[in-house]
Design a protein around this motif. Structure first.
Motif, PDB file in Angstrom:
ATOM      1  N   GLU A 116      -7.781   8.037 -22.887  1.00  0.00           N
ATOM      2  CA  GLU A 116      -8.344   8.365 -23.980  1.00  0.00           C
ATOM      3  C   GLU A 116      -7.592   9.254 -25.038  1.00  0.00           C
ATOM      4  N   THR A 117      -6.909   8.969 -25.113  1.00  0.00           N
ATOM      5  CA  THR A 117      -5.661  10.063 -25.706  1.00  0.00           C
ATOM      6  C   THR A 117      -4.908   9.627 -26.961  1.00  0.00           C
ATOM      7  N   THR A 118      -3.750  10.165 -27.904  1.00  0.00           N
ATOM      8  CA  THR A 118      -3.719   9.483 -29.108  1.00  0.00           C
ATOM      9  C   THR A 118      -2.400   9.455 -28.565  1.00  0.00           C
ATOM     10  N   VAL A 119      -1.785   7.870 -28.638  1.00  0.00           N
ATOM     11  CA  VAL A 119      -0.214   8.446 -28.350  1.00  0.00           C
ATOM     12  C   VAL A 119      -0.021   6.782 -29.280  1.00  0.00           C
ATOM     13  N   ASN A 122      -6.936   7.117 -30.069  1.00  0.00           N
ATOM     14  CA  ASN A 122      -6.092   6.439 -30.891  1.00  0.00           C
ATOM     15  C   ASN A 122      -4.394   6.165 -30.464  1.00  0.00           C
ATOM     16  N   LEU A 123      -4.305   4.764 -31.454  1.00  0.00           N
ATOM     17  CA  LEU A 123      -3.254   3.894 -31.268  1.00  0.00           C
ATOM     18  C   LEU A 123      -2.432   3.930 -32.574  1.00  0.00           C
ATOM     19  N   VAL A 124      -1.070   5.175 -32.414  1.00  0.00           N
ATOM     20  CA  VAL A 124      -0.258   5.092 -33.735  1.00  0.00           C
ATOM     21  C   VAL A 124       1.084   4.616 -33.707  1.00  0.00           C
ATOM     22  N   MET A 170       0.495  -7.646 -30.304  1.00  0.00           N
ATOM     23  CA  MET A 170       0.244  -5.629 -29.176  1.00  0.00           C
ATOM     24  C   MET A 170      -1.403  -6.085 -29.990  1.00  0.00           C
ATOM     25  N   ILE A 171      -1.083  -5.609 -31.241  1.00  0.00           N
ATOM     26  CA  ILE A 171      -2.744  -5.653 -31.891  1.00  0.00           C
ATOM     27  C   ILE A 171      -3.162  -6.487 -30.970  1.00  0.00           C
ATOM     28  N   THR A 172      -3.359  -7.614 -30.667  1.00  0.00           N
ATOM     29  CA  THR A 172      -4.171  -8.564 -30.058  1.00  0.00           C
ATOM     30  C   THR A 172      -4.086  -8.193 -28.554  1.00  0.00           C
ATOM     31  N   LEU A 173      -3.431  -7.614 -27.622  1.00  0.00           N
ATOM     32  CA  LEU A 173      -3.655  -7.541 -26.568  1.00  0.00           C
ATOM     33  C   LEU A 173      -4.237  -5.978 -26.113  1.00  0.00           C
ATOM     34  N   THR A 174      -3.808  -5.009 -27.172  1.00  0.00           N
ATOM     35  CA  THR A 174      -4.881  -3.809 -27.416  1.00  0.00           C
ATOM     36  C   THR A 174      -6.526  -4.526 -27.516  1.00  0.00           C
ATOM     37  N   LYS A 175      -6.337  -4.749 -29.134  1.00  0.00           N
ATOM     38  CA  LYS A 175      -7.836  -5.293 -28.477  1.00  0.00           C
ATOM     39  C   LYS A 175      -8.973  -6.113 -26.947  1.00  0.00           C
ATOM     40  N   GLN A 176      -8.068  -6.632 -26.555  1.00  0.00           N
ATOM     41  CA  GLN A 176      -8.501  -7.651 -25.574  1.00  0.00           C
ATOM     42  C   GLN A 176      -9.007  -6.007 -24.688  1.00  0.00           C
ATOM     43  N   GLN A 177      -7.993  -6.270 -23.849  1.00  0.00           N
ATOM     44  CA  GLN A 177      -7.845  -4.451 -22.592  1.00  0.00           C
ATOM     45  C   GLN A 177      -8.139  -2.647 -23.232  1.00  0.00           C
ATOM     46  N   SER A 178      -7.928  -2.155 -24.398  1.00  0.00           N
ATOM     47  CA  SER A 178      -9.302  -1.676 -24.387  1.00  0.00           C
ATOM     48  C   SER A 178      -9.699  -1.641 -26.025  1.00  0.00           C
ATOM     49  N   PRO A 179     -10.661  -2.196 -26.086  1.00  0.00           N
ATOM     50  CA  PRO A 179     -11.227  -2.606 -27.643  1.00  0.00           C
ATOM     51  C   PRO A 179     -11.349  -1.857 -28.620  1.00  0.00           C
ATOM     52  N   LYS A 180     -11.420  -0.357 -27.497  1.00  0.00           N
ATOM     53  CA  LYS A 180     -12.643   0.958 -28.191  1.00  0.00           C
ATOM     54  C   LYS A 180     -11.437   2.214 -29.186  1.00  0.00           C
TER      55      LYS A 180
END
Length: 244
Positions: free
Chosen positions: A57-60, A115-117, A141-151
């Motif tokens: 839960e960091t900002t990357v 956060n993912l910047v 990449m957005i799809t993977l993010t939503k699937q694996q880290s939905p928050k």
């Protein structure tokens, strides 16, 4: 006959240095490319190992050299003090969206970022990758993010402008030769539409970076492509406002 032979000798002597120069340029270019690829793979492996044990839960900040060269931990230290959320840099120089897509799971999503910047695409343009393909890679990449880290709060940045007008260095001109602001603008329009479609944050900070000719301000860059510290500071507040 003697004059004819002398002429050929002169021509050969004139062309030998040129051929040697061409050979050396090609050799050096290939060596630099190979070194760059080895360095990219080395950094990817390091990030994979680090990310396994990194805080969650960091900002990357995720991107290419424009991200890697930005001292995000220092630049956004006040944000960390205020929120308690650490800042992590996951930028790798010379990367394209294709290589980022391959590494996002193990170097970024494993940390479940708050956060993912994201900032990417300029190297694809230099490699003459079609804008549609760039957008497609980013969408994956957005799809993977939503699937694996939905928050995760996803922030997709517009690609920054470049400056070709004020460049005197041959290296700068060489580096910028296959990049142009028209293609960047067209890509940014696609990325904005993609962000709306995916219901994520689209952040366009280019108005803070551009001069009257819509190029990256001379005082904000050291090579026409990468922001200097003054450039990074010019967009810091806008990025801060977008973070959760």
């Amino acid at each position: 006959m003697k004059k004819h032979k002398t002429l050929w000798v002169g021509i050969i002597c004139a062309f030998v240095p040129i051929l040697i120069t061409i050979f050396l340029v090609v050799f050096v270019f290939n060596q630099v490319g190979e070194m760059g690829e080895n360095e990219r793979l080395h950094k990817t492996q390091n990030y994979e190992q680090l990310s396994q044990d990194s805080l969650k839960e960091t900002t990357v900040f995720f991107g290419d050299s424009i991200t890697e060269l930005c001292p995000v931990e220092d630049l956004y230290a006040a944000y960390t003090r205020k929120t308690g959320v650490p800042i992590i840099n996951r930028g790798i120089s010379a990367e394209t969206t294709d290589s980022m897509l391959k590494r996002i799971e193990k170097t970024v999503l494993v940390m479940k970022p708050k956060n993912l910047v994201m900032l990417m695409g300029i190297n694809d343009i230099a490699a003459k990758v079609d804008n549609q393909q760039i957008a497609s890679n980013i969408k994956q990449m957005i799809t993977l993010t939503k699937q694996q880290s939905p928050k995760t709060h996803i922030i997709l940045q517009a690609v920054y402008p470049i400056n070709k007008t004020d460049r005197e260095s041959l290296f700068d001109k060489f580096q910028l030769r296959d990049r142009d602001n028209q293609t960047i603008d067209e890509l940014n329009e696609m990325l904005e539409s993609l962000a709306k479609e995916e219901k994520i944050t689209f952040l366009n900070v280019n108005s803070y970076l551009m001069d009257k000719n819509k190029e990256l301000k001379k005082e904000y860059t050291f090579d026409g492509l990468h922001p200097n510290m003054q450039g990074y500071l010019a967009i810091r507040d806008a990025i801060l406002e977008a973070l959760d």
